[in-house]
Design a protein around this motif. Structure first.
Motif, PDB file in Angstrom:
ATOM      1  N   VAL A 177       0.856  -1.209   0.000  1.00 42.81           N
ATOM      2  CA  VAL A 177       0.000   0.000   0.000  1.00 42.81           C
ATOM      3  C   VAL A 177       0.880   1.243   0.000  1.00 42.81           C
ATOM      4  CG1 VAL A 177      -1.706   1.327   1.319  1.00 42.81           C
ATOM      5  CG2 VAL A 177      -1.930  -1.161   1.163  1.00 42.81           C
ATOM      6  N   ARG A 178       1.900   1.227   0.869  1.00 40.25           N
ATOM      7  CA  ARG A 178       2.764   2.421   1.005  1.00 40.25           C
ATOM      8  C   ARG A 178       3.528   2.718  -0.266  1.00 40.25           C
ATOM      9  NH1 ARG A 178       3.999   0.592   6.234  1.00 40.25           N
ATOM     10  NH2 ARG A 178       5.998  -0.281   5.583  1.00 40.25           N
ATOM     11  N   THR A 179       3.876   1.684  -1.024  1.00 41.49           N
ATOM     12  CA  THR A 179       4.746   1.893  -2.181  1.00 41.49           C
ATOM     13  C   THR A 179       3.986   1.882  -3.507  1.00 41.49           C
ATOM     14  OG1 THR A 179       5.212  -0.475  -2.184  1.00 41.49           O
ATOM     15  CG2 THR A 179       6.807   0.936  -1.043  1.00 41.49           C
ATOM     16  N   ALA A 180       2.663   1.773  -3.448  1.00 46.04           N
ATOM     17  CA  ALA A 180       1.885   1.753  -4.708  1.00 46.04           C
ATOM     18  C   ALA A 180       2.119   3.059  -5.467  1.00 46.04           C
ATOM     19  CB  ALA A 180       0.406   1.569  -4.385  1.00 46.04           C
ATOM     20  N   SER A 181       2.378   2.945  -6.762  1.00 48.38           N
ATOM     21  CA  SER A 181       2.765   4.158  -7.495  1.00 48.38           C
ATOM     22  C   SER A 181       1.623   4.746  -8.321  1.00 48.38           C
ATOM     23  CB  SER A 181       3.971   3.861  -8.385  1.00 48.38           C
ATOM     24  OG  SER A 181       3.666   2.724  -9.149  1.00 48.38           O
ATOM     25  N   THR A 182       0.516   4.032  -8.449  1.00 45.24           N
ATOM     26  CA  THR A 182      -0.624   4.587  -9.185  1.00 45.24           C
ATOM     27  C   THR A 182      -1.885   4.377  -8.332  1.00 45.24           C
ATOM     28  OG1 THR A 182      -1.164   2.474 -10.217  1.00 45.24           O
ATOM     29  CG2 THR A 182       0.373   3.916 -11.428  1.00 45.24           C
ATOM     30  N   PRO A 183      -2.939   5.156  -8.596  1.00 42.98           N
ATOM     31  CA  PRO A 183      -4.182   4.969  -7.836  1.00 42.98           C
ATOM     32  C   PRO A 183      -4.729   3.550  -7.990  1.00 42.98           C
ATOM     33  CG  PRO A 183      -4.268   7.040  -9.052  1.00 42.98           C
ATOM     34  CD  PRO A 183      -3.010   6.347  -9.478  1.00 42.98           C
ATOM     35  N   GLU A 184      -4.577   2.966  -9.186  1.00 45.19           N
ATOM     36  CA  GLU A 184      -5.082   1.591  -9.397  1.00 45.19           C
ATOM     37  C   GLU A 184      -4.295   0.608  -8.535  1.00 45.19           C
ATOM     38  OE1 GLU A 184      -4.075   3.512 -12.215  1.00 45.19           O
ATOM     39  OE2 GLU A 184      -6.134   4.250 -12.138  1.00 45.19           O
ATOM     40  N   ALA A 185      -2.944   0.805  -8.545  1.00 43.88           N
ATOM     41  CA  ALA A 185      -2.091  -0.090  -7.749  1.00 43.88           C
ATOM     42  C   ALA A 185      -2.446   0.056  -6.276  1.00 43.88           C
ATOM     43  CB  ALA A 185      -0.618   0.242  -7.981  1.00 43.88           C
ATOM     44  N   GLU A 186      -2.747   1.283  -5.843  1.00 41.64           N
ATOM     45  CA  GLU A 186      -3.075   1.487  -4.429  1.00 41.64           C
ATOM     46  C   GLU A 186      -4.397   0.806  -4.089  1.00 41.64           C
ATOM     47  OE1 GLU A 186      -2.924   5.512  -2.836  1.00 41.64           O
ATOM     48  OE2 GLU A 186      -4.108   4.792  -1.116  1.00 41.64           O
ATOM     49  N   ARG A 187      -5.361   0.926  -4.996  1.00 42.64           N
ATOM     50  CA  ARG A 187      -6.664   0.270  -4.752  1.00 42.64           C
ATOM     51  C   ARG A 187      -6.477  -1.244  -4.604  1.00 42.64           C
ATOM     52  NH1 ARG A 187      -9.287   4.102  -7.563  1.00 42.64           N
ATOM     53  NH2 ARG A 187      -8.863   3.180  -9.597  1.00 42.64           N
ATOM     54  N   ALA A 188      -5.677  -1.806  -5.522  1.00 45.72           N
ATOM     55  CA  ALA A 188      -5.445  -3.259  -5.484  1.00 45.72           C
ATOM     56  C   ALA A 188      -4.712  -3.641  -4.195  1.00 45.72           C
ATOM     57  CB  ALA A 188      -4.643  -3.687  -6.707  1.00 45.72           C
ATOM     58  N   ALA A 189      -3.721  -2.816  -3.828  1.00 45.35           N
ATOM     59  CA  ALA A 189      -2.941  -3.118  -2.614  1.00 45.35           C
ATOM     60  C   ALA A 189      -3.833  -3.038  -1.372  1.00 45.35           C
ATOM     61  CB  ALA A 189      -1.765  -2.152  -2.492  1.00 45.35           C
ATOM     62  N   ARG A 190      -4.736  -2.071  -1.351  1.00 44.23           N
ATOM     63  CA  ARG A 190      -5.645  -1.939  -0.195  1.00 44.23           C
ATOM     64  C   ARG A 190      -6.597  -3.146  -0.114  1.00 44.23           C
ATOM     65  NH1 ARG A 190      -5.050   2.376   2.753  1.00 44.23           N
ATOM     66  NH2 ARG A 190      -4.071   4.194   1.812  1.00 44.23           N
ATOM     67  N   ALA A 191      -7.051  -3.588  -1.273  1.00 46.35           N
ATOM     68  CA  ALA A 191      -7.943  -4.757  -1.299  1.00 46.35           C
ATOM     69  C   ALA A 191      -7.186  -5.986  -0.784  1.00 46.35           C
ATOM     70  CB  ALA A 191      -8.463  -4.983  -2.713  1.00 46.35           C
ATOM     71  N   HIS A 192      -5.921  -6.109  -1.200  1.00 43.53           N
ATOM     72  CA  HIS A 192      -5.109  -7.244  -0.745  1.00 43.53           C
ATOM     73  C   HIS A 192      -4.904  -7.170   0.776  1.00 43.53           C
ATOM     74  CE1 HIS A 192      -2.052 -10.291  -0.531  1.00 43.53           C
ATOM     75  NE2 HIS A 192      -1.179  -9.411  -0.058  1.00 43.53           N
ATOM     76  N   LEU A 193      -4.610  -5.961   1.269  1.00 37.25           N
ATOM     77  CA  LEU A 193      -4.404  -5.784   2.716  1.00 37.25           C
ATOM     78  C   LEU A 193      -5.681  -6.181   3.484  1.00 37.25           C
ATOM     79  CD1 LEU A 193      -2.743  -4.790   5.157  1.00 37.25           C
ATOM     80  CD2 LEU A 193      -3.512  -2.467   4.654  1.00 37.25           C
ATOM     81  N   ALA A 194      -6.829  -5.741   2.974  1.00 37.87           N
ATOM     82  CA  ALA A 194      -8.106  -6.068   3.642  1.00 37.87           C
ATOM     83  C   ALA A 194      -8.305  -7.588   3.670  1.00 37.87           C
ATOM     84  CB  ALA A 194      -9.259  -5.385   2.924  1.00 37.87           C
ATOM     85  N   HIS A 195      -7.903  -8.250   2.568  1.00 39.28           N
ATOM     86  CA  HIS A 195      -8.033  -9.711   2.489  1.00 39.28           C
ATOM     87  C   HIS A 195      -7.132 -10.384   3.527  1.00 39.28           C
ATOM     88  CE1 HIS A 195      -8.617 -13.632   0.758  1.00 39.28           C
ATOM     89  NE2 HIS A 195      -7.318 -13.758   0.526  1.00 39.28           N
TER      90      HIS A 195
END
Ligand code: F6P
Length: 375
Positions: free
Chosen positions: A250-268
Motif C-alpha cells: 500500500v505504502r509503495t503503490a505508485s498509481t491509484p489503481e495499484a493502491e486500490r489493489a494493494a488496499r484490497a489485498h491488505l483487507a483480504h
C-alpha cells in the motif's frame, strides 16, 4: 468588555471513558472562568458536516463527570472522505461554512489518531482547532498518555484477575483478547497488572512454539494452568510478515489503481487473520493437551464510569484547552506531560502511532518476572 469567544466542541472516533469529564472540564472552564459561549456538535464529524448543533450551558455540564460514553454521541468519519448516499465526499468546505455560520472562534475536538488527522485537515482549511487525546489504546504520539487508557486498564486487569479462578480450578489455558488496535499498551499493562503468564502484543510477533514452551515450563513446575493476555492486533511471526508485506504494498503503490489493489489485498490479509486468538487456542490445546478457552473482552473495556485517574487527566486537559483557546493558541493537541500539559503542533501528531518499544521498561519488567512474550 469585548465580545465573548464562541467555541464548538465534539467527540469523534470510538467512545472512551473520560469523554464527558473532558467536555465538562473544558466547558466549565470556558464558560465559568473564561466567559466563552459553548456549543456542541452531536455525532462527531458527521454532526459537524450536517450542522447538528446544540447549545451547551452550565446545566448541560452538570452531573456528567462520572458518565461513560459521550453526551454528544460520536461517529467514525473522515472530513475529506465522508460517505454520503454511498459515495465518499470531501466535506471540508461544508464544515468551514457551518463553522462560520455558527460564528465560531474555535473548535475543540476530542478524539484519537484518526481525529488528529481530521483536525489537521480542518486546521489547514482555516478553522481554529484544538484536540484532546482520547483513546483506550494509549497510542497517540507526543503525549505521555490518553484519557480512557487508565479505566480500560482497570477493567482488563480485573478480567485477567477473574479468569485466573477458572484457569486454575479447571487446569485450563485461558486466552483473553484485549483491545488496543495496532498497539500493545493495554494488553501489556493489564497483563502485567493482572499477572498473566504470557502476554502477546503486536509489537513482538510470537511463535506458537515459544508460547508452548512457556506453558510446558509452567507444567513442569506444577502450574497446571496458564492465563494468556492476547492483544487484538497480536500476530504470529508468519501472519506478521504477511501483514507487513501487504502494508508495504500500500505504502509503495505508485498509481491509484495499484493502491486500490494493494488496499484490497491488505483487507483480504486482515480478514484471513481474524479470530487469531481462537486459532492460537486450538494450537495450544493440541500441543499441550490442556483444555483451552477464549474470552474476548470487547467493548466492556470502553464502557462505564471513568476511573479517578482518567477523570483527573480529562479535567486537566480540558481546562488547559480552555486556557489555550483564551490565549488564541490553535492547531495543537493538548498533550499530557508529567504533572502538566503542553500544546503540541497537530503536524507533529497526525499520522503517527505510538507503539510499545520492544525494549520498553514494562516489557523488560515482564521478562524479568518470567512472563512469556512469545518470542
Ligand atoms: O480505538 C479504540 C478501539 O476500541 C480499539 O481498541 C479497537 O480496535 C477499535 O476501537 C474498535 O472500533 P469500533 O468501535 O469501530 O469497533
Amino acid at each position: 468588555m469585548g465580545k465573548s469567544l464562541r467555541v464548538g466542541i465534539l467527540t469523534a472516533g470510538g467512545d472512551s471513558p473520560g469523554l464527558n469529564a473532558a467536555i465538562r472540564g473544558f466547558g466549565k472552564a470556558a464558560i465559568g472562568h473564561h466567559h466563552m459561549e459553548l456549543v456542541g456538535f452531536r455525532d462527531g464529524i458527521r454532526g459537524l458536516a450536517e450542522n447538528r448543533v446544540v447549545e451547551l450551558g452550565q446545566g448541560a455540564l452538570s452531573g456528567i463527570l462520572t458518565l461513560g460514553g459521550t453526551i454528544l454521541s460520536t461517529s467514525r468519519d473522515k472530513v475529506h472522505k465522508m460517505v454520503v448516499d454511498g459515495e465518499p465526499r470531501d466535506m471540508r468546505e461544508t464544515i468551514l461554512a457551518n463553522y462560520q455560520a455558527n460564528n465560531l472562534d474555535a473548535l475543540v475536538m476530542l478524539g484519537g489518531g484518526g481525529t488528529a488527522k481530521n483536525a489537521l485537515r480542518l486546521a489547514e482549511a482555516g478553522l481554529n482547532i484544538i484536540t484532546l487525546p482520547k483513546t483506550i489504546d494509549n497510542d497517540i504520539a507526543c503525549t505521555d498518555t490518553t484519557f480512557g487508557f487508565a479505566t480500560a486498564t482497570e477493567i482488563a486487569t480485573e478480567a485477567v484477575d477473574r479468569l485466573h479462578s477458572t484457569a486454575h480450578s479447571h487446569h485450563r489455558i485461558i486466552l483473553t483478547e484485549i483491545m488496543g488496535h495496532a498497539a500493545g499498551w493495554l494488553t501489556l499493562a493489564a497483563g502485567i497488572a493482572g499477572g498473566a503468564d504470557i502476554i502477546l502484543i503486536p509489537e513482538i510477533p510470537y511463535s506458537v512454539d515459544s508460547v508452548v514452551d512457556t506453558i510446558q515450563g509452567r507444567l513442569s513446575r506444577g502450574s497446571t494452568f496458564s492465563v494468556v493476555a492476547v492483544a487484538e492486533g497480536a500476530r504470529d511471526t508468519k501472519d506478521s510478515a504477511d501483514y507487513e508485506a501487504a502494508k508495504l504494498l500500500v505504502r509503495t503503490a505508485s498509481t491509484p489503481e495499484a493502491e486500490r489493489a494493494a488496499r484490497a489485498h491488505l483487507a483480504h490479509v486482515v480478514d484471513l487473520q481474524r479470530e487469531h486468538t481462537f486459532k492460537l487456542a486450538r494450537e495450544l490445546e493440541a500441543a499441550t493437551g490442556l483444555e483451552s478457552r477464549v474470552t474476548i473482552l470487547g467493548y466492556v473495556q470502553r464502557g462505564g464510569t471513568p476511573c479517578a485517574a482518567d477523570r483527573l487527566l480529562a479535567t486537566r486537559l480540558g481546562t488547559a484547552a480552555a486556557q489555550l483557546v483564551s490565549e488564541g493558541t490553535f492547531g495543537v493537541m493538548v498533550a499530557a506531560r508529567g504533572e502538566g500539559t503542553e500544546p503540541v503542533p497537530l503536524t507533529d501528531v497526525a499520522g503517527k502511532v505510538k507503539l510499545v518499544p520492544p525494549d520498553h521498561e514494562w516489557v523488560q519488567a515482564a521478562r524479568q518476572l518470567g512472563t512469556g512474550l512469545g518470542d
